[in-house]
Design an enzyme around this catalytic site. Structure first.
Site, PDB file in Angstrom:
ATOM      1  N   TYR A 159      -0.467  16.972   7.495  1.00 61.57           N
ATOM      2  CA  TYR A 159       0.303  15.719   7.404  1.00 61.57           C
ATOM      3  C   TYR A 159       1.767  16.025   7.671  1.00 61.57           C
ATOM      4  O   TYR A 159       2.319  17.001   7.149  1.00 61.57           O
ATOM      5  CB  TYR A 159       0.156  15.112   6.002  1.00 61.57           C
ATOM      6  CG  TYR A 159       1.065  13.919   5.752  1.00 61.57           C
ATOM      7  CD1 TYR A 159       0.615  12.631   5.985  1.00 61.57           C
ATOM      8  CD2 TYR A 159       2.371  14.085   5.297  1.00 61.57           C
ATOM      9  CE1 TYR A 159       1.441  11.528   5.773  1.00 61.57           C
ATOM     10  CE2 TYR A 159       3.203  13.000   5.085  1.00 61.57           C
ATOM     11  CZ  TYR A 159       2.736  11.726   5.314  1.00 61.57           C
ATOM     12  OH  TYR A 159       3.553  10.648   5.107  1.00 61.57           O
ATOM     13  N   GLU A 247       5.319   8.784  11.110  1.00 59.93           N
ATOM     14  CA  GLU A 247       4.319   9.445  10.263  1.00 59.93           C
ATOM     15  C   GLU A 247       3.114   9.842  11.097  1.00 59.93           C
ATOM     16  O   GLU A 247       2.544   9.004  11.803  1.00 59.93           O
ATOM     17  CB  GLU A 247       3.902   8.496   9.139  1.00 59.93           C
ATOM     18  CG  GLU A 247       2.968   9.128   8.135  1.00 59.93           C
ATOM     19  CD  GLU A 247       2.535   8.133   7.067  1.00 59.93           C
ATOM     20  OE1 GLU A 247       2.456   8.526   5.905  1.00 59.93           O
ATOM     21  OE2 GLU A 247       2.285   6.954   7.411  1.00 59.93           O
TER      22      GLU A 247
END
Length: 437
Positions: A159, A247
């Protein structure tokens, strides 16, 4: 597998700092914030392929893909890819597509296949049909476009995000070697696996920072340098498009030794629209709520809710407080309508038009705190709207601040059936009582 889009940048970072703080914040969460934690929305919404196009233009590694509007185009795209495996994705502005259902009977808005011919068949059952997921209205959303992409194996998922953080007065990198899942769960169960790095706005992402973050994400050997390069390119994109957040989940590693951004969400600074015209021109308005679109024409922020008491306020914080206190007194807000700062009479009039057009609205609560706003302007707009629209539902008005005495005089002398309130608590009680009569 994303942070709730409704949270402000500072809150997003804090969200990752542990379960106890997150639980504490959620207890005090307003109706508006709670709703948007479940139903994220942005004023600028881009489809997945549009975000990937922006990334591609900044040199970020993404899967090869094409976009198709018809089944024949999808079939041709699948052949052109000449890939071992192909992924077909329905393009709508909602999550949970993989588990969604089409009204054509097809299950799943994401399909993998090695046969290009199957892509055409699947696209034929997607395009023109409604896809229903956990984030769409109950009737679903019509699919008008599909993305045909090369399917790549992922040997490891991480991530990575870059977002604005007010406490740092600038952007922050956030990463975790545990990607491809809810980052909130990682933060709660393994906070030591969340890594943050403040970016100096004058220097940008330094080589040592990028390499350090790549190492924290678990990339080794040549892949560490490759991941660091992707991190720097993502920061270039962040600056280039005036983003408030970029993101990537997952930022993946393939068995062939590639670092690829498999999925991304980009949030934009709406105040930068004047210099990001090409980006904002991509905004897909077909899935937007018509009332919200009409409100936006008048610089009004409108969010529809499920209750019957319309909330008409200036300022998002005041709107959230108004929604909450209505609920506290046993009522249900019908909307969240924020007039903002520089209000004009015409905006007040248009706001009333929006509120009265909602058949669920059985009462209107006006709650204005006049700091920048002149209360007399609000009062004139209210009286004009009441007369011209022939208001049929009870109206409760609480005004405080700049020129409030003149405003109250205007309302009193209007002769209209307006119920005055002295404070927010009093206004909420009277609005709820008006519904129960």
């Amino acid at each position: 597998a994303r942070l709730p889009a409704s949270l402000q940048a500072k809150e997003r970072v804090r969200w990752l700092e542990g379960g106890k703080q997150r639980e504490k914040r959620s207890r005090g969460c307003s109706l508006y914030t709670a709703r948007h934690a479940l139903f994220p929305r942005r004023w600028l919404n881009l489809q997945e392929y549009q975000s990937k196009k922006l990334m591609q233009e900044s040199g970020v590694a993404v899967q090869r893909f094409y976009v198709a509007d018809t089944a024949s185009e999808a079939l041709e795209a699948a052949k052109r890819l000449n890939a071992k495996e192909i992924v077909l994705k329905a393009q709508i502005l909602a999550g949970g597509r993989g588990k969604g259902v089409f009204d054509s009977g097809l299950k799943g808005g994401v399909h993998l296949t090695k046969d290009p011919a199957v892509v055409g068949e699947l696209a034929n059952k997607m395009l023109g049909f409604n896809l229903t997921t956990k984030q769409t209205p109950k009737d679903g959303v019509k699919v008008k476009t599909v993305m045909v992409a090369e399917a790549l194996d992922i040997s490891r998922e991480t991530y990575f995000a870059i977002l604005m953080d007010r406490s740092c007065n600038g952007p922050v990198m956030v990463g975790s070697p545990q990607g491809g899942m809810d980052i909130e769960e990682v933060a709660a169960s393994s906070p030591e696996l969340i890594f943050k790095e403040v970016i100096d706005i004058f220097q940008g992402v330094r080589d040592d920072q990028a390499l350090g973050m790549a190492a924290n994400l678990g990339f080794k050997g040549p892949l560490q340098r490759q991941a660091a390069d992707q991190i720097k390119r993502l920061y270039d994109l962040f600056l280039k498009v005036d983003a408030t957040q970029v993101e990537v989940n997952p930022l993946g590693e393939t068995p062939e030794g590639q670092v690829v951004c498999f999925d991304a969400k980009i949030n934009f600074d709406d105040n930068a629209e004047f210099r990001q015209k090409a980006v904002f021109a991509m905004d897909d308005m077909t899935e937007s709520d018509p009332t919200e679109m009409e409100a936006a024409k008048w610089d009004l922020k409108y969010i529809g809710l499920d209750g019957n008491i319309a909330c008409f306020v200036n300022g998002a914080g005041l709107a959230m407080a108004t929604c909450d206190i209505i609920d506290l007194h046993g009522g249900k807000p019908a909307n969240f309508l924020d007039l903002g700062g520089g209000v004009k009479e015409r905006q007040v009039y248009e706001a009333f038009k929006l509120l009265t057009a909602d058949p669920k609205v059985e009462a209107i609560l006006v709650n204005i705190f006049g700091g920048i706003v002149n209360c007399a302007i609000i009062a004139n707009g209210i009286t004009k709207a009441c007369r011209e629209l022939e208001l049929k539902v009870p109206l409760v008005v609480r005004l405080e601040g700049t020129n409030v005495h003149e405003a109250k005089r205007i309302l009193t002398e209007s002769g209209l059936p307006i119920t005055a309130a002295e404070n927010l608590d009093d206004a909420a009680k009277k609005a709820v009582a008006a519904i129960k009569k």
